[in-house]
Design a protein around this motif. Structure first.
Motif, PDB file in Angstrom:
ATOM      1  N   PHE A  22      16.751 -14.677  -1.640  1.00 21.10           N
ATOM      2  CA  PHE A  22      15.349 -15.000  -1.386  1.00 21.10           C
ATOM      3  C   PHE A  22      15.216 -16.102  -0.330  1.00 21.10           C
ATOM      4  N   ASP A  23      16.179 -16.191   0.568  1.00 20.75           N
ATOM      5  CA  ASP A  23      16.111 -17.201   1.627  1.00 20.75           C
ATOM      6  C   ASP A  23      15.253 -16.652   2.761  1.00 20.75           C
ATOM      7  N   PHE A  24      13.943 -16.914   2.680  1.00 19.33           N
ATOM      8  CA  PHE A  24      12.996 -16.336   3.634  1.00 19.33           C
ATOM      9  C   PHE A  24      13.116 -16.929   5.032  1.00 19.33           C
ATOM     10  N   SER A  25      13.922 -17.978   5.183  1.00 18.17           N
ATOM     11  CA  SER A  25      14.159 -18.508   6.527  1.00 18.17           C
ATOM     12  C   SER A  25      15.103 -17.604   7.313  1.00 18.17           C
ATOM     13  N   GLU A  26      15.788 -16.685   6.611  1.00 18.13           N
ATOM     14  CA  GLU A  26      16.770 -15.814   7.248  1.00 18.13           C
ATOM     15  C   GLU A  26      16.290 -14.373   7.419  1.00 18.13           C
ATOM     16  N   PHE A  27      15.259 -13.973   6.678  1.00 16.88           N
ATOM     17  CA  PHE A  27      14.780 -12.600   6.786  1.00 16.88           C
ATOM     18  C   PHE A  27      13.326 -12.525   6.344  1.00 16.88           C
ATOM     19  N   ILE A  28      12.649 -11.445   6.745  1.00 14.36           N
ATOM     20  CA  ILE A  28      11.277 -11.187   6.321  1.00 14.36           C
ATOM     21  C   ILE A  28      11.344 -10.124   5.232  1.00 14.36           C
ATOM     22  N   PRO A  29      10.991 -10.465   4.005  1.00 12.54           N
ATOM     23  CA  PRO A  29      11.288  -9.591   2.873  1.00 12.54           C
ATOM     24  C   PRO A  29      10.358  -8.390   2.741  1.00 12.54           C
ATOM     25  N   ASP A  30      10.911  -7.359   2.092  1.00 13.34           N
ATOM     26  CA  ASP A  30      10.082  -6.283   1.585  1.00 13.34           C
ATOM     27  C   ASP A  30       9.286  -6.845   0.407  1.00 13.34           C
ATOM     28  N   PHE A  31       8.251  -6.118  -0.014  1.00 19.26           N
ATOM     29  CA  PHE A  31       7.389  -6.664  -1.065  1.00 19.26           C
ATOM     30  C   PHE A  31       6.711  -5.550  -1.833  1.00 19.26           C
ATOM     31  N   GLU A  32       6.186  -5.903  -2.975  1.00 20.75           N
ATOM     32  CA  GLU A  32       5.453  -4.935  -3.797  1.00 20.75           C
ATOM     33  C   GLU A  32       4.244  -4.415  -3.008  1.00 20.75           C
ATOM     34  N   GLY A  33       4.090  -3.110  -2.998  1.00 20.36           N
ATOM     35  CA  GLY A  33       2.948  -2.519  -2.303  1.00 20.36           C
ATOM     36  C   GLY A  33       3.241  -2.075  -0.889  1.00 20.36           C
ATOM     37  N   SER A  34       4.478  -2.270  -0.412  1.00 22.33           N
ATOM     38  CA  SER A  34       4.769  -1.896   0.979  1.00 22.33           C
ATOM     39  C   SER A  34       4.678  -0.383   1.193  1.00 22.33           C
ATOM     40  N   GLU A  35       4.946   0.400   0.143  1.00 23.80           N
ATOM     41  CA  GLU A  35       4.840   1.852   0.261  1.00 23.80           C
ATOM     42  C   GLU A  35       3.383   2.283   0.459  1.00 23.80           C
ATOM     43  N   THR A  36       2.472   1.643  -0.275  1.00 28.56           N
ATOM     44  CA  THR A  36       1.044   1.920  -0.098  1.00 28.56           C
ATOM     45  C   THR A  36       0.597   1.544   1.307  1.00 28.56           C
ATOM     46  N   LEU A  37       1.049   0.372   1.762  1.00 27.32           N
ATOM     47  CA  LEU A  37       0.728  -0.081   3.120  1.00 27.32           C
ATOM     48  C   LEU A  37       1.185   0.954   4.149  1.00 27.32           C
ATOM     49  N   ALA A  38       2.427   1.430   4.003  1.00 29.49           N
ATOM     50  CA  ALA A  38       2.982   2.354   4.983  1.00 29.49           C
ATOM     51  C   ALA A  38       2.193   3.651   5.040  1.00 29.49           C
ATOM     52  N   ALA A  39       1.827   4.186   3.885  1.00 28.88           N
ATOM     53  CA  ALA A  39       1.080   5.443   3.851  1.00 28.88           C
ATOM     54  C   ALA A  39      -0.268   5.296   4.547  1.00 28.88           C
ATOM     55  N   CYS A  40      -0.941   4.184   4.301  1.00 28.20           N
ATOM     56  CA  CYS A  40      -2.250   3.953   4.927  1.00 28.20           C
ATOM     57  C   CYS A  40      -2.108   3.705   6.428  1.00 28.20           C
ATOM     58  N   LEU A  41      -1.048   2.998   6.808  1.00 28.12           N
ATOM     59  CA  LEU A  41      -0.867   2.659   8.214  1.00 28.12           C
ATOM     60  C   LEU A  41      -0.600   3.900   9.059  1.00 28.12           C
ATOM     61  N   LEU A  42       0.199   4.830   8.541  1.00 29.86           N
ATOM     62  CA  LEU A  42       0.484   6.031   9.323  1.00 29.86           C
ATOM     63  C   LEU A  42      -0.756   6.885   9.544  1.00 29.86           C
ATOM     64  N   ASP A  43      -1.744   6.731   8.681  1.00 32.57           N
ATOM     65  CA  ASP A  43      -2.996   7.463   8.855  1.00 32.57           C
ATOM     66  C   ASP A  43      -4.006   6.704   9.718  1.00 32.57           C
ATOM     67  N   HIS A  44      -3.719   5.438   9.997  1.00 34.69           N
ATOM     68  CA  HIS A  44      -4.662   4.611  10.751  1.00 34.69           C
ATOM     69  C   HIS A  44      -4.656   5.013  12.226  1.00 34.69           C
ATOM     70  N   ARG A  45      -5.769   4.882  12.878  1.00 28.94           N
ATOM     71  CA  ARG A  45      -5.928   5.345  14.258  1.00 28.94           C
ATOM     72  C   ARG A  45      -4.939   4.679  15.215  1.00 28.94           C
ATOM     73  N   THR A  46      -4.537   3.434  14.948  1.00 34.51           N
ATOM     74  CA  THR A  46      -3.634   2.734  15.867  1.00 34.51           C
ATOM     75  C   THR A  46      -2.238   3.329  15.875  1.00 34.51           C
ATOM     76  N   LEU A  47      -1.864   3.988  14.789  1.00 36.07           N
ATOM     77  CA  LEU A  47      -0.513   4.527  14.701  1.00 36.07           C
ATOM     78  C   LEU A  47      -0.487   6.050  14.688  1.00 36.07           C
ATOM     79  N   SER A  48      -1.542   6.663  14.184  1.00 36.42           N
ATOM     80  CA  SER A  48      -1.532   8.121  14.036  1.00 36.42           C
ATOM     81  C   SER A  48      -1.444   8.839  15.375  1.00 36.42           C
TER      82      SER A  48
END
Length: 240
Positions: A22-48
């Protein structure tokens, strides 16, 4: 310090890294809800509508990379800290059922094809860039791990004409990483156009334009020598 405050809020929802825990100074972590974020983002106009996408190798973007592969959409990703340059992930090269593994950092290295800047230029411009962040303000300023690699990547791609002022830049983060603070920004800071979280999409009205090209004066000879894309671009531009 904003980063420290965010890290404390992030810890309960973050997923540990196999190397950095959990040393966040070394990496940007995955998190709860990232799957929901990804599904919505792929449908968003900026990425679709983006034909070719650049995605950073952050843990927080595993689900985004997986969804892109499952949708049959290729993308370019940087190796960790750009030490081995860039890789192209072609869904056609990923066996059925392996998209989740191919989206992880080790999977990227296994399934990805190393590409030079000349190769990337042949793919055409990026329709969008997606990055993680330690924190991002509602006015579009993002904090990464503090090493500035995304700013350098933007500089490389803008120098080559692969991104421009109108290219959407998306920060994908947990809701706890979004702050109302007015974060300090350097002249090389790449402001984002969209903040994607598991619960909302926040359009950003950027207050200023993004820089163009690489600011070579800010890079040490060691940094240039140890990053293949910077070495390649320096040769192309006649920089010793």
């Amino acid at each position: 310090m904003v980063r420290q405050r965010i890290w404390e809020r992030l810890a309960p929802v973050a997923r540990p890294d196999t190397r950095f825990h959990f040393d966040f100074s070394e990496f940007i972590p995955d998190f709860e809800g990232s799957e929901t974020l990804a599904a919505c983002l792929l449908d968003h106009r900026t990425l679709s509508s983006a034909r070719m996408v650049f995605v950073t190798p952050d843990n927080s973007l595993v689900a985004v990379r997986q969804k892109l592969l499952e949708a049959g959409r290729p993308f370019v990703v940087s190796s960790y800290n750009m030490l081995r340059g860039f890789l192209l992930l072609d869904p056609a090269k990923v066996p059925t059922g392996h998209a989740h593994y191919a989206a992880w950092l080790d999977g990227i290295e296994h399934f990805g094809r190393p590409v030079s800047l000349e190769d990337i230029s042949g793919l055409g411009p990026f329709g969008a860039m997606v990055t993680g962040a330690s924190a991002v303000s509602t006015d579009g300023i993002r904090f990464g791990k503090g090493h500035g690699y995304f700013d350098i990547e933007w500089g490389i791609f803008s120098d080559l004409g692969l991104v421009q002022e109108t290219t959407p830049v998306i920060a994908a983060v947990h809701d706890v990483q979004v702050v109302a603070d007015r974060l300090p920004a350097s002249d090389t800071e790449i402001m984002v156009d969209l903040i994607a979280t598991p619960t909302r999409m926040i359009d950003v009205e950027r207050a200023r334009k993004r820089p163009r090209g690489v600011n070579w004066d800010l890079l040490s000879p060691e940094t240039i020598a140890s990053r293949p894309p910077l070495r390649e671009l320096a040769r192309m531009r006649g920089i010793q």
